[in-house]
Design an enzyme around this catalytic site. Structure first.
Site, PDB file in Angstrom:
ATOM      1  N   ARG A  64     -25.183  69.592 -69.333  1.00 29.37           N
ATOM      2  CA  ARG A  64     -26.542  69.544 -68.799  1.00 29.37           C
ATOM      3  C   ARG A  64     -27.236  68.236 -69.147  1.00 29.37           C
ATOM      4  NH1 ARG A  64     -26.766  75.433 -70.037  1.00 29.37           N
ATOM      5  NH2 ARG A  64     -27.562  74.949 -72.112  1.00 29.37           N
ATOM      6  N   GLY A 106     -33.449  66.186 -68.867  1.00 25.60           N
ATOM      7  CA  GLY A 106     -34.340  65.253 -69.543  1.00 25.60           C
ATOM      8  C   GLY A 106     -35.713  65.054 -68.949  1.00 25.60           C
ATOM      9  N   GLY A 107     -36.148  65.912 -68.029  1.00 26.70           N
ATOM     10  CA  GLY A 107     -37.453  65.720 -67.411  1.00 26.70           C
ATOM     11  C   GLY A 107     -38.599  65.684 -68.406  1.00 26.70           C
ATOM     12  N   LYS A 108     -38.621  66.628 -69.325  1.00 15.48           N
ATOM     13  CA  LYS A 108     -39.716  66.664 -70.299  1.00 15.48           C
ATOM     14  C   LYS A 108     -39.508  65.620 -71.396  1.00 15.48           C
ATOM     15  CE  LYS A 108     -41.048  71.443 -69.390  1.00 15.48           C
ATOM     16  NZ  LYS A 108     -40.030  71.709 -68.363  1.00 15.48           N
ATOM     17  N   CYS A 147     -40.056  78.646 -67.358  1.00  7.46           N
ATOM     18  CA  CYS A 147     -40.437  78.642 -65.941  1.00  7.46           C
ATOM     19  C   CYS A 147     -40.251  80.067 -65.420  1.00  7.46           C
ATOM     20  CB  CYS A 147     -39.621  77.628 -65.148  1.00  7.46           C
ATOM     21  SG  CYS A 147     -37.837  77.751 -65.363  1.00  7.46           S
ATOM     22  N   ASP A 153     -37.872  74.354 -74.217  1.00 12.78           N
ATOM     23  CA  ASP A 153     -37.932  74.696 -72.794  1.00 12.78           C
ATOM     24  C   ASP A 153     -36.831  75.725 -72.586  1.00 12.78           C
ATOM     25  OD1 ASP A 153     -38.355  74.779 -70.121  1.00 12.78           O
ATOM     26  OD2 ASP A 153     -37.814  72.706 -69.697  1.00 12.78           O
TER      27      ASP A 153
END
Length: 432
Positions: free
Chosen positions: A267, A242-244, A361, A308
């Site tokens: 996740r 959940g970072g973004k 990434c 992502d």
């Protein structure tokens, strides 16, 4: 444990890691369980030594003429820690649990510390089989880019705009000597030296109260380029922890709706506590439920869909240095297939005029520009947004100089932007 015993333990850990092809973190955890006498400082020091060796495994082996765990570790002491041959010899006395004394050949190699004639994959400390991919991505700069990816990463934090501003966060973390990140207007950086321990952010009130989140500046930039606006409908299709999602929610000021989904519900597990700590109130978590279409009601409704995408993670080698040596060609093929599938799925949720933000990434062209080109070939209703336009609209015009030369999108890297390696492209749905 004395420094020599720690060094011997780190060599042992490297040997098990290589023999069993396991992540260093797992081997370190098992080592700690079977060596209860080692305190927390001992375990941390051993971990730092092991990770440093993994960062420079190829160049250390070249310098030492020896790719054994001992050879790699001795080379890392020279290349990462800056110890000279005499200092390293002092750690290798062959007694009191210390490694065996240096041989004459080892001492000569350490004194020479030469990379003369080394190919790019040795200079850049990455697997030889990836050399063609790095050459395709970076050209003559491949070795330099790889070397930058082998250095330690700083600790980057994102200020949660729902809880305060950057000035407030800088004051709260003043004892950690924070500085503003060079690109992200909501970022803070805590620099680390070769022997510095990572700050325990979970013990910091600013973190516990949700004012800051740990997030690399490159990841912050990716979220900012999404241009999420209050009142919009946003889908984070591969949300993971959940970072973004948190970053987008802050941009939206808790107005509108953001949906966090992932094909693997496990996740998503950390996201619930993170949303609560950050005071995010406009997010819905859509965890998978068997064969049910949990996102069916979002078809054709979203202003922004963030993908992502699953990838090899080559851009995170600064933080996961052992991962580059465990990566195999088959993994790249699997990731490419998964990316194509999730990108096609994402188009389903875009409304006309909606945008798809594709993020990896990774620095591999196969996972980045090639995937966008393939998607555009399959989905003629999509048009790429010019990188300069994308950066300027997000209030980050200086990033325009990092437009990819291989196709649409922007490329970030430790060498060029001081961030992890990221690829970010935005596509507009114009019809359908």
């Amino acid at each position: 444990m004395n420094p020599s015993a720690r060094l011997a333990a780190a060599i042992e850990v490297l040997g098990v890691t290589e023999e069993q092809r396991r992540p260093v973190a797992e081997v370190l955890r098992d080592w700690g369980r079977t060596h209860r006498f080692a305190g927390s400082k001992d375990r941390a020091a051993i971990a730092d030594l092991a990770y440093d060796a993994m960062r420079v495994r190829a160049s250390s082996a070249w310098v030492m003429g020896d790719d054994s765990p001992r050879g790699v570790m001795l080379g890392a002491l020279r290349r990462v820690r800056g110890l000279d041959a005499e200092a390293i010899a002092g750690l290798c006395q062959g007694q009191d649990h210390a490694p065996a004394a240096l041989t004459a050949g080892e001492r000569a190699r350490l004194e020479a510390d030469s990379l003369d004639g080394a190919p790019a994959h040795v200079l850049g400390d990455y697997p030889e089989w990836l050399a063609p991919s790095l050459d395709a991505a970076f050209g003559d700069e491949a070795g330099h880019e790889g070397a930058a990816l082998s250095r330690r990463a700083p600790v980057d934090l994102r200020v949660n705009g729902l809880k305060g501003d950057r000035a407030k966060a800088l004051r709260a973390l003043a004892h950690l000597d924070p500085v503003e990140t060079p690109h992200s207007p909501v970022g803070i950086r805590l620099a680390r030296g070769a022997n510095d321990r990572t700050p325990a952010m979970v013990a910091e009130p600013a973190y516990a109260k949700g004012l800051v989140e740990v997030q690399d500046e490159g990841s912050q930039i990716a979220a900012l380029l999404g241009e999420a606006m209050p009142g919009q409908q946003v889908l984070d299709l591969c949300a993971g922890g959940g970072g973004k999602t948190l970053a987008l929610a802050a941009q939206m000021g808790n107005k509108g709706q953001i949906y966090a989904a992932d094909s693997d519900g496990r996740r998503l597990a950390p996201i619930y506590d993170r949303l609560a700590r950050a005071d995010v109130r406009n997010a819905q978590v859509r965890a998978p439920r068997g064969e049910a279409d949990v996102l069916g009601d979002l078809a054709g409704r979203c202003d922004l869909v963030l993908v992502d995408a699953p990838c090899t993670g080559t851009g995170t080698w600064r933080r996961n240095p052992d991962a580059k040596w465990r990566l195999r060609p088959g993994a790249l093929e699997q990731r490419i297939k998964a990316q194509d599938e999730v990108l096609d799925q994402a188009v389903r949720f875009l409304k006309p005029g909606g945008r798809l933000l594709f993020v990896t990434c990774s620095f591999l062209k196969e996972e980045n520009e090639d995937r966008v080109a393939a998607l555009l070939g399959r989905q003629p209703e999509l048009l790429p947004i010019d990188a300069a336009v994308l950066a300027t609209r997000a209030g980050l015009p200086a990033l325009a100089e990092h437009a990819s030369r291989h196709g649409p999108g922007l490329r970030l890297s430790p060498l060029r932007t001081g961030t992890d390696g990221f690829y970010i492209a935005s596509l507009l749905r114009v019809a359908g």
